[in-house]
Write a protein that holds these residues in place. Structure first.
Motif, PDB file in Angstrom:
ATOM      1  N   SER A   7       0.844  -1.186   0.000  1.00  0.00           N
ATOM      2  CA  SER A   7       0.000   0.000   0.000  1.00  0.00           C
ATOM      3  C   SER A   7       0.883   1.241   0.000  1.00  0.00           C
ATOM      4  CB  SER A   7      -0.938   0.020   1.213  1.00  0.00           C
ATOM      5  OG  SER A   7      -0.199   0.050   2.407  1.00  0.00           O
ATOM      6  N   GLY A   8       0.262   2.377  -0.320  1.00  0.00           N
ATOM      7  CA  GLY A   8       0.972   3.645  -0.256  1.00  0.00           C
ATOM      8  C   GLY A   8       1.342   4.249  -1.584  1.00  0.00           C
ATOM      9  N   ALA A  14       7.859  15.384  -8.475  1.00  0.00           N
ATOM     10  CA  ALA A  14       9.265  15.106  -8.200  1.00  0.00           C
ATOM     11  C   ALA A  14       9.738  15.901  -6.981  1.00  0.00           C
ATOM     12  CB  ALA A  14      10.108  15.467  -9.407  1.00  0.00           C
ATOM     13  N   GLY A  15      10.591  15.264  -6.196  1.00  0.00           N
ATOM     14  CA  GLY A  15      11.168  15.925  -5.041  1.00  0.00           C
ATOM     15  C   GLY A  15      10.499  15.610  -3.716  1.00  0.00           C
ATOM     16  N   VAL A  16       9.313  15.068  -3.756  1.00  0.00           N
ATOM     17  CA  VAL A  16       8.606  14.789  -2.509  1.00  0.00           C
ATOM     18  C   VAL A  16       8.994  13.421  -1.966  1.00  0.00           C
ATOM     19  CG1 VAL A  16       6.685  16.224  -3.257  1.00  0.00           C
ATOM     20  CG2 VAL A  16       6.577  13.737  -3.578  1.00  0.00           C
ATOM     21  N   SER A  17       8.479  13.122  -0.775  1.00  0.00           N
ATOM     22  CA  SER A  17       8.735  11.842  -0.129  1.00  0.00           C
ATOM     23  C   SER A  17       7.461  11.015  -0.083  1.00  0.00           C
ATOM     24  CB  SER A  17       9.246  12.057   1.301  1.00  0.00           C
ATOM     25  OG  SER A  17      10.473  12.759   1.297  1.00  0.00           O
ATOM     26  N   LEU A  18       7.653   9.720  -0.005  1.00  0.00           N
ATOM     27  CA  LEU A  18       6.537   8.790   0.009  1.00  0.00           C
ATOM     28  C   LEU A  18       6.976   7.549   0.770  1.00  0.00           C
ATOM     29  CD1 LEU A  18       3.684   8.436  -1.229  1.00  0.00           C
ATOM     30  CD2 LEU A  18       4.784   7.302  -3.170  1.00  0.00           C
ATOM     31  N   ARG A  19       6.055   6.945   1.517  1.00  0.00           N
ATOM     32  CA  ARG A  19       6.380   5.709   2.206  1.00  0.00           C
ATOM     33  C   ARG A  19       5.438   4.597   1.761  1.00  0.00           C
ATOM     34  NH1 ARG A  19       6.301   4.296   8.670  1.00  0.00           N
ATOM     35  NH2 ARG A  19       4.042   4.210   8.270  1.00  0.00           N
ATOM     36  N   LEU A  20       6.023   3.511   1.305  1.00  0.00           N
ATOM     37  CA  LEU A  20       5.265   2.320   0.958  1.00  0.00           C
ATOM     38  C   LEU A  20       5.277   1.352   2.136  1.00  0.00           C
ATOM     39  CD1 LEU A  20       6.577   1.609  -2.673  1.00  0.00           C
ATOM     40  CD2 LEU A  20       4.700   3.090  -1.936  1.00  0.00           C
ATOM     41  N   SER A  21       4.190   0.602   2.258  1.00  0.00           N
ATOM     42  CA  SER A  21       4.080  -0.424   3.288  1.00  0.00           C
ATOM     43  C   SER A  21       3.743  -1.753   2.652  1.00  0.00           C
ATOM     44  CB  SER A  21       2.984  -0.064   4.296  1.00  0.00           C
ATOM     45  OG  SER A  21       3.251   1.172   4.925  1.00  0.00           O
ATOM     46  N   CYS A  22       4.165  -2.811   3.289  1.00  0.00           N
ATOM     47  CA  CYS A  22       3.838  -4.166   2.849  1.00  0.00           C
ATOM     48  C   CYS A  22       3.565  -4.986   4.099  1.00  0.00           C
ATOM     49  CB  CYS A  22       4.981  -4.754   2.046  1.00  0.00           C
ATOM     50  SG  CYS A  22       4.798  -6.518   1.691  1.00  0.00           S
ATOM     51  N   THR A  23       2.338  -5.468   4.211  1.00  0.00           N
ATOM     52  CA  THR A  23       1.942  -6.236   5.377  1.00  0.00           C
ATOM     53  C   THR A  23       1.773  -7.698   4.998  1.00  0.00           C
ATOM     54  OG1 THR A  23       0.863  -4.319   6.359  1.00  0.00           O
ATOM     55  CG2 THR A  23       0.234  -6.485   7.205  1.00  0.00           C
ATOM     56  N   ALA A  24       2.348  -8.572   5.823  1.00  0.00           N
ATOM     57  CA  ALA A  24       2.313 -10.001   5.572  1.00  0.00           C
ATOM     58  C   ALA A  24       1.305 -10.687   6.474  1.00  0.00           C
ATOM     59  CB  ALA A  24       3.694 -10.596   5.802  1.00  0.00           C
ATOM     60  N   SER A  25       0.691 -11.717   5.950  1.00  0.00           N
ATOM     61  CA  SER A  25      -0.163 -12.587   6.747  1.00  0.00           C
ATOM     62  C   SER A  25       0.212 -14.028   6.438  1.00  0.00           C
ATOM     63  CB  SER A  25      -1.636 -12.333   6.445  1.00  0.00           C
ATOM     64  OG  SER A  25      -1.925 -12.562   5.083  1.00  0.00           O
ATOM     65  N   ALA A  74       6.544  -6.615  14.872  1.00  0.00           N
ATOM     66  CA  ALA A  74       5.311  -6.655  15.677  1.00  0.00           C
ATOM     67  C   ALA A  74       4.079  -6.411  14.806  1.00  0.00           C
ATOM     68  CB  ALA A  74       5.375  -5.634  16.797  1.00  0.00           C
ATOM     69  N   LYS A  75       4.273  -5.706  13.710  1.00  0.00           N
ATOM     70  CA  LYS A  75       3.164  -5.391  12.802  1.00  0.00           C
ATOM     71  C   LYS A  75       3.215  -6.207  11.517  1.00  0.00           C
ATOM     72  CE  LYS A  75       2.591  -0.640  14.409  1.00  0.00           C
ATOM     73  NZ  LYS A  75       2.546   0.796  14.024  1.00  0.00           N
ATOM     74  N   ASN A  76       4.196  -7.117  11.421  1.00  0.00           N
ATOM     75  CA  ASN A  76       4.355  -7.932  10.207  1.00  0.00           C
ATOM     76  C   ASN A  76       4.439  -7.058   8.960  1.00  0.00           C
ATOM     77  OD1 ASN A  76       4.230 -10.203  11.783  1.00  0.00           O
ATOM     78  ND2 ASN A  76       2.276 -10.943  10.989  1.00  0.00           N
ATOM     79  N   THR A  77       5.152  -5.972   9.076  1.00  0.00           N
ATOM     80  CA  THR A  77       5.171  -4.982   8.005  1.00  0.00           C
ATOM     81  C   THR A  77       6.596  -4.547   7.678  1.00  0.00           C
ATOM     82  OG1 THR A  77       2.979  -4.161   8.628  1.00  0.00           O
ATOM     83  CG2 THR A  77       4.336  -2.702   7.289  1.00  0.00           C
ATOM     84  N   VAL A  78       6.844  -4.396   6.388  1.00  0.00           N
ATOM     85  CA  VAL A  78       8.094  -3.819   5.905  1.00  0.00           C
ATOM     86  C   VAL A  78       7.752  -2.526   5.179  1.00  0.00           C
ATOM     87  CG1 VAL A  78       8.046  -5.137   3.742  1.00  0.00           C
ATOM     88  CG2 VAL A  78      10.216  -4.270   4.620  1.00  0.00           C
ATOM     89  N   TYR A  79       8.631  -1.546   5.331  1.00  0.00           N
ATOM     90  CA  TYR A  79       8.393  -0.226   4.757  1.00  0.00           C
ATOM     91  C   TYR A  79       9.491   0.137   3.751  1.00  0.00           C
ATOM     92  CZ  TYR A  79       5.544   0.136   8.982  1.00  0.00           C
ATOM     93  OH  TYR A  79       4.616  -0.093   9.974  1.00  0.00           O
ATOM     94  N   LEU A  80       9.136   1.017   2.848  1.00  0.00           N
ATOM     95  CA  LEU A  80      10.127   1.621   1.968  1.00  0.00           C
ATOM     96  C   LEU A  80       9.900   3.123   1.992  1.00  0.00           C
ATOM     97  CD1 LEU A  80      12.467   1.003  -0.005  1.00  0.00           C
ATOM     98  CD2 LEU A  80      10.786   1.209  -1.854  1.00  0.00           C
ATOM     99  N   GLN A  81      10.774   3.825   2.679  1.00  0.00           N
ATOM    100  CA  GLN A  81      10.723   5.283   2.723  1.00  0.00           C
ATOM    101  C   GLN A  81      11.476   5.814   1.516  1.00  0.00           C
ATOM    102  OE1 GLN A  81       9.191   7.444   4.959  1.00  0.00           O
ATOM    103  NE2 GLN A  81       9.819   9.045   3.511  1.00  0.00           N
ATOM    104  N   GLY A 114       3.918  -9.808  -3.499  1.00  0.00           N
ATOM    105  CA  GLY A 114       2.664  -9.077  -3.461  1.00  0.00           C
ATOM    106  C   GLY A 114       2.195  -8.734  -4.866  1.00  0.00           C
ATOM    107  N   GLN A 115       1.059  -8.062  -4.935  1.00  0.00           N
ATOM    108  CA  GLN A 115       0.460  -7.705  -6.218  1.00  0.00           C
ATOM    109  C   GLN A 115       0.990  -6.379  -6.765  1.00  0.00           C
ATOM    110  OE1 GLN A 115      -1.718  -9.720  -8.057  1.00  0.00           O
ATOM    111  NE2 GLN A 115      -0.858 -11.111  -6.541  1.00  0.00           N
ATOM    112  N   GLY A 116       1.655  -5.623  -5.947  1.00  0.00           N
ATOM    113  CA  GLY A 116       2.257  -4.376  -6.408  1.00  0.00           C
ATOM    114  C   GLY A 116       1.415  -3.152  -6.120  1.00  0.00           C
ATOM    115  N   THR A 117       2.095  -2.013  -6.052  1.00  0.00           N
ATOM    116  CA  THR A 117       1.430  -0.727  -5.861  1.00  0.00           C
ATOM    117  C   THR A 117       2.102   0.284  -6.795  1.00  0.00           C
ATOM    118  OG1 THR A 117       0.716   0.905  -4.208  1.00  0.00           O
ATOM    119  CG2 THR A 117       2.907  -0.035  -3.896  1.00  0.00           C
ATOM    120  N   GLN A 118       1.295   1.091  -7.460  1.00  0.00           N
ATOM    121  CA  GLN A 118       1.806   2.000  -8.483  1.00  0.00           C
ATOM    122  C   GLN A 118       2.305   3.299  -7.861  1.00  0.00           C
ATOM    123  OE1 GLN A 118       1.871   1.716 -12.103  1.00  0.00           O
ATOM    124  NE2 GLN A 118       3.138   3.566 -11.839  1.00  0.00           N
TER     125      GLN A 118
END
Length: 123
Positions: A7-8, A14-25, A74-81, A114-118
């Motif tokens: 998600s995310g 251009a120039g801004v920041s964004l954080r992607l999340s990936c939650t596993a089950s 603890a949240k089963n989540t990996v992030y990409l800042q 995962g299925q990917g996020t654009q």
């Protein structure tokens, strides 16, 4: 069966920041090595970043210094800042898990995807 949901992804300037999340089950997230890959239209899927079960990480040269991978077991989540985004960062971003627990840039070592996020970055 492990499921990964990213998600995310959004359209940004251009120039801004964004954080992607990936939650596993399913599975045991804390033991997995996790990775982010991306695929732009007409191009091969390429490695972006990876983090081991213990927190060690590696990055593609194209994102080093701009992107940071992290995990919260603890949240089963990996992030990409992602900071200082560029139009060349435009792609579908995929999260992946390898059961070896390592950091690796080798796509074939990842078992679950995962299925990917654009992410679209305009100039």
């Amino acid at each position: 069966q492990v499921q990964l949901v990213e998600s995310g992804g959004v359209s940004v300037q251009a120039g801004v920041s964004l954080r992607l999340s990936c939650t596993a089950s399913g599975g045991t997230f804390s033991t997995y090595g996790m990775g982010w890959f991306r695929q732009a239209p007409g191009k091969e899927r390429e490695f972006v970043a990876s983090i081991s079960w213990s927190g060690g990480s590696i990055y593609a040269d194209s994102v080093k210094g701009r992107f940071t991978i992290s995990r919260d077991n603890a949240k089963n989540t990996v992030y990409l800042q992602m900071n200082s985004l560029k139009p060349d960062d435009t792609a579908v971003y995929y999260c992946a898990a390898n059961v070896g627990g390592v950091w690796t840039r080798v796509r074939q070592q990842y078992r679950y995807w995962g299925q990917g996020t654009q992410v679209t970055v305009s100039s």
